[in-house]
Design a protein around this motif. Structure first.
Motif, short mmCIF file in Angstrom:
data_model
loop_
_atom_site.label_atom_id
_atom_site.label_comp_id
_atom_site.label_asym_id
_atom_site.label_seq_id
_atom_site.Cartn_x
_atom_site.Cartn_y
_atom_site.Cartn_z
N MET A 179 54.44 33.09 28.10
CA MET A 179 53.34 33.78 27.52
C MET A 179 53.06 35.37 28.63
SD MET A 179 50.70 31.10 26.92
CE MET A 179 48.90 31.92 26.84
N PHE A 180 52.96 35.36 29.86
CA PHE A 180 53.07 36.44 30.85
C PHE A 180 54.30 37.87 30.36
CE2 PHE A 180 52.04 33.91 34.68
CZ PHE A 180 50.40 33.81 34.37
N VAL A 181 55.49 36.70 29.92
CA VAL A 181 56.50 38.62 29.06
C VAL A 181 55.75 39.12 28.69
CG1 VAL A 181 58.25 38.63 28.26
CG2 VAL A 181 58.35 36.97 30.20
N LEU A 182 55.08 38.71 27.22
CA LEU A 182 54.16 39.66 26.63
C LEU A 182 52.99 39.98 27.43
CD1 LEU A 182 54.47 36.22 24.07
CD2 LEU A 182 55.24 38.38 24.03
N MET A 183 52.01 39.15 27.57
CA MET A 183 51.13 39.56 28.65
C MET A 183 51.11 40.71 29.46
SD MET A 183 48.65 36.16 29.06
CE MET A 183 47.04 37.35 29.62
N ALA A 184 52.17 40.96 30.07
CA ALA A 184 52.70 42.04 30.56
C ALA A 184 53.42 42.86 30.15
CB ALA A 184 54.17 41.31 31.53
N MET A 185 54.22 43.15 28.82
CA MET A 185 54.12 44.38 28.04
C MET A 185 52.98 44.90 27.72
SD MET A 185 57.37 42.81 25.46
CE MET A 185 59.00 41.88 26.28
N ALA A 186 52.34 43.76 27.14
CA ALA A 186 50.55 44.47 26.57
C ALA A 186 50.05 45.02 27.96
CB ALA A 186 49.68 43.41 25.81
N GLY A 187 50.33 44.64 29.25
CA GLY A 187 49.03 45.43 29.83
C GLY A 187 49.74 46.50 30.35
N LEU A 188 51.23 46.80 29.93
CA LEU A 188 52.17 48.24 30.40
C LEU A 188 51.54 48.98 29.60
CD1 LEU A 188 54.18 49.64 31.76
CD2 LEU A 188 55.84 49.06 30.32
N ARG A 189 51.84 48.62 28.42
CA ARG A 189 50.92 49.96 27.20
C ARG A 189 49.95 49.49 27.62
NH1 ARG A 189 54.11 45.92 24.03
NH2 ARG A 189 51.69 44.81 22.58
N ALA A 190 48.65 49.26 28.30
CA ALA A 190 47.75 49.11 28.45
C ALA A 190 47.56 50.43 29.34
CB ALA A 190 46.65 47.93 28.71
N TRP A 191 47.91 49.62 30.47
CA TRP A 191 47.91 50.98 31.33
C TRP A 191 48.50 52.57 31.34
CZ3 TRP A 191 48.12 48.43 36.53
CH2 TRP A 191 47.30 47.14 37.26
N GLN A 192 49.39 52.26 30.61
CA GLN A 192 50.50 53.58 30.10
C GLN A 192 48.25 55.23 29.26
OE1 GLN A 192 53.84 52.41 28.67
NE2 GLN A 192 54.58 52.64 30.01
N ARG A 193 48.13 53.98 28.72
CA ARG A 193 47.38 54.73 27.82
C ARG A 193 46.04 55.25 29.01
NH1 ARG A 193 48.03 50.18 23.51
NH2 ARG A 193 46.30 49.35 25.09
N SER A 194 45.22 53.93 29.56
CA SER A 194 44.15 54.16 30.27
C SER A 194 44.84 55.31 31.54
CB SER A 194 43.94 53.50 31.61
OG SER A 194 43.58 53.49 32.82
N SER A 195 46.44 55.39 32.61
CA SER A 195 46.80 56.64 32.98
C SER A 195 46.16 57.84 32.05
CB SER A 195 48.57 56.32 33.49
OG SER A 195 48.73 57.67 34.35
N TYR A 196 47.16 57.86 30.65
CA TYR A 196 46.89 58.95 30.17
C TYR A 196 45.67 59.13 30.03
CZ TYR A 196 47.89 62.10 25.61
OH TYR A 196 48.16 63.36 25.11
N ASP A 197 45.07 58.72 29.67
CA ASP A 197 43.32 59.14 29.71
C ASP A 197 43.22 59.37 30.43
OD1 ASP A 197 43.72 58.14 26.46
OD2 ASP A 197 42.34 56.18 27.21
#
Length: 205
Positions: A179-197
């Motif tokens: 589950m952590f693997v999937l959550m880490a992938m989701a976290g990567l996308r979320a933080w990339q969006r946050s950094s862009y914003d």
């Protein structure tokens, strides 16, 4: 808390492992949302998993939980006292020099921990335990500074941990790390969006 239980007739676990599982999921979910209360859950889950890993002779992982508890207090402070306007720590990326330093820290930590575990403990997986313990320390340090690359580290580490925990018979924990693997992938996308914003907001100012 350590009596064995049958989980749906598929695996044997303990109440302590189940509670550690739940707190760990909550920790990662809050990390993805950049909620500072993640650090409190991290402290609690690390303390409980320390006991679980001791029982399984995963001494590197056990010691890692103690380090996690210490780093969590530091990370909690960092997240609440950043340079942002609201005193929070913004998401950022590593420069080239810091990436190299992180890789060298992982390699050096692995060599030392594998040697230590092989020489002074009765673990049967000194190299796997040492490699993943060192990687987890790097990932935790990057997480504490809200570096996007922490998610890259966690994806690699968590995939390998799934195999290790299956080998050690910690099936529930293996599921957790899947589950952590999937959550880490989701976290990567979320933080990339946050950094862009954040970058866009700075441009508009």
């Amino acid at each position: 808390m350590n009596e064995s239980l049958s989980l749906f007739g598929l695996a044997t676990t303990t109440p302590l492992e189940i509670l550690s599982f739940a707190l760990s999921v909550a920790t990662v979910w809050l990390n993805i949302r950049q909620n500072h209360w993640a650090w409190l859950f991290a402290i609690l889950s690390s303390a409980m998993y320390g006991v679980v890993f001791f029982e399984s002779k995963l001494y590197g992982d056990m010691a890692l939980q103690l380090v996690f508890i210490t780093v969590s207090f530091w990370g909690w402070y960092q997240w609440l006292h950043g340079p942002g306007e609201d005193h929070t720590l913004p998401v950022s990326v590593l420069d080239a020099r810091s990436r190299i330093a992180s890789g060298l820290a992982w390699a050096g930590g692995y060599l030392f921990l594998a040697w230590f575990l092989k020489s002074f403990t009765d673990t049967d997986v000194p190299h796997a335990d040492g490699f993943l313990t060192a990687g987890s320390l790097v990932g935790q340090a990057l997480l504490s500074r809200k570096k996007i690359e922490n998610w890259h580290v966690w994806i690699i580490v968590d995939v390998l941990y799934v195999a290790l925990y299956i080998h050690k018979g910690l099936m529930l924990t293996a599921v957790l790390y899947g589950m952590f693997v999937l959550m880490a992938m989701a976290g990567l996308r979320a933080w990339q969006r946050s950094s862009y914003d954040d970058a866009q907001a700075m441009v508009l100012k």
